[in-house]
Design an enzyme around this catalytic site. Structure first.
Site, PDB file in Angstrom:
ATOM      1  N   VAL A 228      40.460  45.375  97.545  1.00 40.77           N
ATOM      2  CA  VAL A 228      40.464  44.885  98.926  1.00 40.77           C
ATOM      3  C   VAL A 228      41.414  45.745  99.763  1.00 40.77           C
ATOM      4  CG1 VAL A 228      39.752  42.512  98.453  1.00 40.77           C
ATOM      5  CG2 VAL A 228      42.172  43.120  98.274  1.00 40.77           C
ATOM      6  N   ALA A 229      41.646  46.976  99.313  1.00 37.16           N
ATOM      7  CA  ALA A 229      42.574  47.894  99.975  1.00 37.16           C
ATOM      8  C   ALA A 229      41.785  48.918 100.787  1.00 37.16           C
ATOM      9  CB  ALA A 229      43.468  48.558  98.940  1.00 37.16           C
ATOM     10  N   ARG A 230      41.583  50.097 100.216  1.00 34.29           N
ATOM     11  CA  ARG A 230      40.785  51.157 100.810  1.00 34.29           C
ATOM     12  C   ARG A 230      39.989  51.842  99.702  1.00 34.29           C
ATOM     13  NH1 ARG A 230      41.730  48.851 104.837  1.00 34.29           N
ATOM     14  NH2 ARG A 230      42.532  49.646 106.831  1.00 34.29           N
ATOM     15  N   ASP A 253      35.439  45.173  98.221  1.00 33.38           N
ATOM     16  CA  ASP A 253      35.234  44.974  99.654  1.00 33.38           C
ATOM     17  C   ASP A 253      35.283  46.306 100.380  1.00 33.38           C
ATOM     18  OD1 ASP A 253      34.901  43.355 102.018  1.00 33.38           O
ATOM     19  OD2 ASP A 253      36.986  43.793 102.498  1.00 33.38           O
ATOM     20  N   GLU A 258      32.247  55.109 102.783  1.00 32.49           N
ATOM     21  CA  GLU A 258      32.058  53.849 103.497  1.00 32.49           C
ATOM     22  C   GLU A 258      31.633  54.153 104.930  1.00 32.49           C
ATOM     23  OE1 GLU A 258      35.049  50.419 104.990  1.00 32.49           O
ATOM     24  OE2 GLU A 258      35.078  50.740 102.814  1.00 32.49           O
ATOM     25  N   HIS A 277      33.428  45.407 103.660  1.00 30.91           N
ATOM     26  CA  HIS A 277      34.739  45.539 104.311  1.00 30.91           C
ATOM     27  C   HIS A 277      34.968  44.398 105.305  1.00 30.91           C
ATOM     28  CE1 HIS A 277      37.999  48.713 105.431  1.00 30.91           C
ATOM     29  NE2 HIS A 277      38.474  47.473 105.518  1.00 30.91           N
TER      30      HIS A 277
END
Length: 318
Positions: A228-230, A253, A258, A277
């Site tokens: 859930v970071a990058r 996420d 992306e 995201h």
């Protein structure tokens, strides 16, 4: 506090302007960075829109009175090089703690309880079972990144009867939730016993590719990677390889690249759950964001220190 020079603030939506309407000596202006506004020369604090790309650096340079850019996101890596000298950059730390922590737990539980299998069975009007299913209880969870959101994640994990270990940039003492905080240099060793690996570190030069093939290979069989970071924090190719073999699972996420292209193998890799995201984009964000913006505007007005400063103003001429 000056009574003859109001703080003119550029905000992205009417709701933010309404939240500042009763603030003394503050004038909020709804501003779309893609269009010119007659009050631009007076903007002292700008809140860019949450969704979409950040304004070009030229737009910030066109604002001669600009002192502060207040982001509504916790991440700021895509904005750093757009902030002119002499302007302070603040991020949205605290706005997304609850939302992102909720999603980290949701993704973890969805994978551990094999929710995808049950949703697929439901779509087929099929009763899946009987068998023994995974549980989150008794698992060893390693949370990499122990700032505000990491703390919020751990506070939600502990009632599920798990063993939690946390990692930050440097080792330090514990707090109200954990006995100790481990340093990032311990990650290769700690990964060997992690049933669930949750990532909530910022994307920096030192964290890009942090979860590489070596770290993934150290995780136990059937371990779950929750990001859930990058996206670039994880080596995508190595993750696809580990999950395709069935050795690891993932709940993501964020991805790299992306948005994820339609033909990317991650979409169809076994044991992988993907959300687009959405960690911070919930109903919990808006009231926390408006409260932060108000605190920042009032601090600027009153000459008090700002919160969440990630790039202080420099003395260089703009």
């Amino acid at each position: 506090m000056s009574t003859d020079r109001p703080v003119v603030v550029a905000v992205p939506e009417e709701a933010y302007a309404a939240g500042l309407a009763d603030a003394a000596h503050v004038e909020p202006v709804v501003w779309d960075p893609s269009h010119r506004h007659e009050r631009e020369a007076e903007f002292r604090l700008v809140v860019p829109p949450y969704m979409g790309p950040p304004p070009r650096v030229e737009r910030f340079r066109d604002l001669p009175a600009l002192e502060v850019v207040q982001l509504l996101s916790a991440g700021y890596e895509t904005v750093l090089d757009r902030i002119p000298p002499g302007v302070t950059l603040c991020n949205g730390a605290g706005i997304h703690d609850a939302s992102t922590a909720e999603l980290a737990l949701t993704l973890t539980l969805a994978s551990e309880r094999d929710l995808a299998t049950h949703l697929l069975a439901q779509s087929r009007s099929s009763w899946a079972g009987p068998r023994m299913w995974r549980a989150l209880a008794d698992k060893r969870v390693l949370v990499v990144g122990y700032g505000r959101i990491g703390h919020a994640i751990v506070s939600r994990l502990l009632p599920f009867e798990v063993e939690v270990t946390v990692v930050a940039t440097r080792a330090r003492g514990g707090d109200d939730l954990v006995d100790a905080v481990h340093g990032i240099d311990e990650l290769p060793v700690l990964a060997r016993t992690a049933d669930v690996l949750i990532l909530i570190v910022p994307l920096t030069d030192s964290t890009r590719g942090l979860i590489d093939a070596d770290v993934l290979a150290r995780l136990p069989d059937d371990a779950l990677v929750v990001n859930v970071a990058r996206g670039p924090i994880v080596d995508t190719d190595a993750l696809v390889a580990e999950c395709s073999s069935g050795r690891l699972r993932a709940a993501l996420d964020v991805t790299d690249p992306e948005p994820l292209p339609a033909d990317h193998p991650l979409w169809s890799t076994r044991g992988v759950i993907i959300t687009p995201h959405i960690g911070g984009a919930t109903s919990a964000m808006a009231p926390r964001a408006r409260a932060l913006v108000r605190r920042q505007v009032e601090a600027l007005r009153d000459g008090r220190p700002l919160e969440n400063v990630v790039k202080p103003a420099t003395s260089l001429s703009r």
